[in-house]
Design a protein around this motif. Structure first.
Motif, PDB file in Angstrom:
ATOM      1  N   LEU A 149       0.863  -1.148  -0.177  1.00 48.21           N
ATOM      2  CA  LEU A 149      -0.045  -0.030  -0.012  1.00 48.21           C
ATOM      3  C   LEU A 149       0.914   1.297   0.080  1.00 48.21           C
ATOM      4  N   LEU A 150       0.577   2.096  -0.723  1.00 45.79           N
ATOM      5  CA  LEU A 150       1.127   3.378  -0.957  1.00 45.79           C
ATOM      6  C   LEU A 150       0.775   4.513  -0.326  1.00 45.79           C
ATOM      7  N   ASN A 151      -0.651   4.481  -0.103  1.00 46.69           N
ATOM      8  CA  ASN A 151      -1.353   5.539   0.630  1.00 46.69           C
ATOM      9  C   ASN A 151      -1.757   5.368   1.906  1.00 46.69           C
ATOM     10  N   GLY A 152      -1.041   4.551   3.084  1.00 49.00           N
ATOM     11  CA  GLY A 152      -1.323   4.548   4.278  1.00 49.00           C
ATOM     12  C   GLY A 152      -1.631   3.163   4.875  1.00 49.00           C
ATOM     13  N   PRO A 153      -1.790   2.671   6.070  1.00 50.43           N
ATOM     14  CA  PRO A 153      -2.119   1.388   6.700  1.00 50.43           C
ATOM     15  C   PRO A 153      -3.562   1.060   6.185  1.00 50.43           C
ATOM     16  N   TYR A 181      -1.461  12.316  -1.848  1.00 47.94           N
ATOM     17  CA  TYR A 181      -1.969  11.247  -2.674  1.00 47.94           C
ATOM     18  C   TYR A 181      -0.754  10.708  -3.305  1.00 47.94           C
ATOM     19  N   ILE A 182      -0.490   9.420  -3.304  1.00 46.66           N
ATOM     20  CA  ILE A 182       0.663   8.894  -4.156  1.00 46.66           C
ATOM     21  C   ILE A 182      -0.225   8.016  -5.167  1.00 46.66           C
ATOM     22  N   PRO A 183       0.278   8.530  -6.463  1.00 43.60           N
ATOM     23  CA  PRO A 183      -0.395   7.828  -7.665  1.00 43.60           C
ATOM     24  C   PRO A 183       0.103   6.447  -7.807  1.00 43.60           C
ATOM     25  N   PRO A 184      -0.723   5.464  -8.636  1.00 40.02           N
ATOM     26  CA  PRO A 184      -0.244   4.316  -8.983  1.00 40.02           C
ATOM     27  C   PRO A 184       1.241   4.209  -9.322  1.00 40.02           C
ATOM     28  N   LYS A 185       1.879   3.088  -8.844  1.00 39.71           N
ATOM     29  CA  LYS A 185       3.064   2.881  -9.058  1.00 39.71           C
ATOM     30  C   LYS A 185       3.463   2.596 -10.535  1.00 39.71           C
ATOM     31  N   ASP A 188      -3.384   0.428  -5.027  1.00 42.67           N
ATOM     32  CA  ASP A 188      -3.857   0.339  -3.857  1.00 42.67           C
ATOM     33  C   ASP A 188      -5.493   0.903  -3.925  1.00 42.67           C
ATOM     34  N   ASN A 226      -5.746   4.464  -5.029  1.00 42.06           N
ATOM     35  CA  ASN A 226      -5.706   4.675  -6.582  1.00 42.06           C
ATOM     36  C   ASN A 226      -6.983   3.920  -7.064  1.00 42.06           C
ATOM     37  N   TYR A 259      -3.959   8.657  12.536  1.00 45.73           N
ATOM     38  CA  TYR A 259      -3.938   8.584  11.097  1.00 45.73           C
ATOM     39  C   TYR A 259      -5.037   8.267  10.281  1.00 45.73           C
ATOM     40  N   ARG A 260      -6.184   7.765  11.272  1.00 44.70           N
ATOM     41  CA  ARG A 260      -7.294   7.074  10.475  1.00 44.70           C
ATOM     42  C   ARG A 260      -8.232   8.155   9.895  1.00 44.70           C
ATOM     43  N   ARG A 291      -6.407   9.173   6.624  1.00 43.88           N
ATOM     44  CA  ARG A 291      -6.767   8.436   5.555  1.00 43.88           C
ATOM     45  C   ARG A 291      -8.112   8.761   4.873  1.00 43.88           C
ATOM     46  N   LYS A 346      -7.979  11.608   2.734  1.00 43.76           N
ATOM     47  CA  LYS A 346      -7.193  10.957   1.641  1.00 43.76           C
ATOM     48  C   LYS A 346      -8.387  10.384   0.466  1.00 43.76           C
TER      49      LYS A 346
END
Lengths: 222, 307
Positions: free
Chosen positions: A156-160, A198-202, B129, B132, B173-174, B177, B180
């Motif tokens: 996951l690139l956008n958090g847990p 926001y981290i876009p798709p890798k 993810d 995305n 963090y929840r 998230r 986001k």
């Protein structure tokens, strides 16, 4: 370093079963450091195999030798005389070493004696952890120096995910949640704002997904 | 079918009505009767039926197919889609296919790790993810383009859902998230089952303080408990679940034959509380393999008839 572990003796016995004269070839860099296939492990494995074969009533001659690195031709050549004296080679190198050796000796079967597991670090004596998957596009700068691609079970690139509890990963209570580590570290660095981003798709093209990779350094070519 | 009409769920939520959805797990097999039977049990009690996508990584009939069976019965499905099993090519293709069948709601998830499921030897995908995926569905809807920027001939216009777990860590963090996910394009949020009401309220307050509850419809998740054993199991064994000790004790404190009744009582109390919380716009009932109870819960909560 590349981390590996030796295959179980029973599997090694099966792998070498067709041969009466084998060379166990150690690798003196990564495999020595992770105790999978340095000089010491070659000696211990050779003794164990001799004993086991004797018990089974099988005749076998085992030669022992270790070179600095099995992934470099220069060192591989040092093993040529020993290789030529044997019917086969049991290599205690990582998968790259086994293949480099096979490429170097067209007529001698080369067999793996270890399972190559990952690129990792020695966390503490006797414990190795995976840290890098060699994706070819390193973004450790935005993740506080902790790689979610490798260390999060879901990449996951956008958090847990919702399974992070008490700092541990849902798939194994022994495994740290990479995102908890990232958050703790970014907090300590005063970079919590990175977490909102926001981290876009890798782009996986640079990874193994794009096919076997080759690195060409023209400045080093002769 | 009017391709541009909004989903019923979207209509209800945008009108400000308190929405009711329920979960439906497809069968481990190709028998459509199982889905139809569950659909019959839910019909008239819920606004939409949320269909899981190989939940807990156990191989089942596909979510798209099960959604399609429900559609034929006149029920509105919410298709769950996880990024565990499909890469971006397959995800986008299935979203278009689903929309072409009349599926207008999607819940974007990463999915349970395969190591929990029936086939732990499987390779996972996780090409993208859940964040995305949300953005991808939104781009399809708002810009009519796929991930490569290609203009689609008939872009899918899905109502986009996402999950939130107020009970997972790290707590602070929840809400980030959640923010986001809203920025990425989530229209509605389904939460993990709520048992720890204090923590849920705290999370909701943080969401309200950030102005998030005005930007997204939050549906509180509930699961009726059948026994004290189930309460304990969920608390100890299910990742990201939080069943407070007093609730477990309450379940254990009644005679075994009364446990189901007590579990239902707790569930009804939770729903009643949820309806009072500012920013909670609906309830999502996850009665796992117990769909026959959903109608009773909705009725007893005074949430019938549905619009």
């Amino acid at each position: 370093m590349i981390v590996a572990e030796q295959k179980p003796l029973s599997e090694i016995k099966e792998i070498i079963a067709p041969y009466k004269k084998i060379l166990i070839l150690g690798c003196g860099t990564c495999m020595k450091t992770c105790f999978a296939g340095g000089e010491d492990e070659v000696a211990v494995l050779a003794s164990a195999l001799r004993l086991a074969c004797k018990k089974d009533g099988k005749e076998i001659e085992i030669e022992e030798f270790t070179i600095e690195r099995q992934c470099e031709d220069e060192f591989i050549q040092e093993s040529a005389p020993a290789v030529s004296r044997n019917e086969g080679v049991l290599s205690l190198a990582c998968g790259a070493g086994v293949q480099a050796l096979a490429r170097g000796f067209a007529r001698t079967p080369v067999m793996p004696g270890v399972n190559t597991t990952f690129i990792g670090v020695l966390e503490k004596q006797g414990i190795f952890t995976e840290e890098c998957s060699g994706c070819g596009d390193c973004r450790l700068d935005i993740f506080g120096g902790i790689c979610p691609v490798t260390r999060c079970a879901k990449k996951l690139l956008n958090g847990p995910c919702g399974g992070s509890q008490n700092g541990k990963c849902e798939i194994n209570p022994e495994t740290d949640c990479a995102w908890q580590l990232i958050i703790d570290r970014l907090k300590a660095l005063g970079q919590m704002h990175s977490l909102r981003r926001y981290i876009p798709p890798k782009n996986w093209r640079t990874s193994l997904s794009g096919g076997p990779r080759k690195l060409v350094r023209e400045d080093h070519m002769i | 079918m009017n391709m541009n009409a909004q989903s019923r769920l979207q209509e209800i939520l945008s009108k400000g009505d308190f929405a009711v959805t329920a979960e439906c797990g497809p069968p481990r097999g190709a028998n459509p009767e199982v889905v139809r039977k569950k659909g019959e049990l839910l019909k008239g009690y819920v606004d939409a039926v949320n269909v899981t996508d190989n939940q807990t990584a156990i191989v089942r009939m596909s979510s798209i197919a099960a959604c399609s069976h429900l559609l034929q019965m006149g029920l509105e499905p919410v298709m769950q889609m996880v990024t565990r099993d499909r890469n971006r090519i397959a995800l986008q293709s299935d979203i278009m296919g689903a929309y072409s069948l009349g599926i207008k709601n999607i819940l974007c998830l990463s999915g349970d790790h395969q190591s929990f499921g029936s086939q732990p030897d499987a390779l996972n995908v996780f090409d993208i993810d859940s964040m995305n995926l949300i953005r991808t569905v939104q781009t399809m809807r708002e810009q009519g383009k796929d991930m490569s920027g290609f203009e689609l001939n008939g872009p899918p216009r899905m109502f986009i859902g996402a999950a939130a777990n107020p009970f997972a860590d790290p707590f602070e963090y929840r809400v980030i998230r959640l923010a986001k996910k809203i920025d990425a394009g989530a229209d509605f949020i389904q939460t993990q089952c709520i048992y720890n009401m204090d923590r849920f309220k705290e999370w909701m307050k943080m969401a309200r303080d950030e102005g998030l509850s005005e930007k997204v419809h939050i549906l509180g998740g509930v699961t009726p408990m059948k026994s004290a054993g189930m309460a304990r199991f969920m608390n100890n064994k299910v990742a990201g679940m939080d069943v407070p000790e007093p609730l477990i004790k309450r379940m254990a404190g009644v005679p075994k034959e009364k446990a189901i009744e007590e579990g239902l009582k707790i569930c009804l109390e939770t729903i009643a509380e949820l309806r009072e919380i500012e920013g909670v716009h609906g309830v999502h009932i996850m009665a796992i393999e117990w769909e026959e109870i959903v109608g009773q819960i909705v009725e007893a909560s005074g949430l019938t008839p549905r619009p």
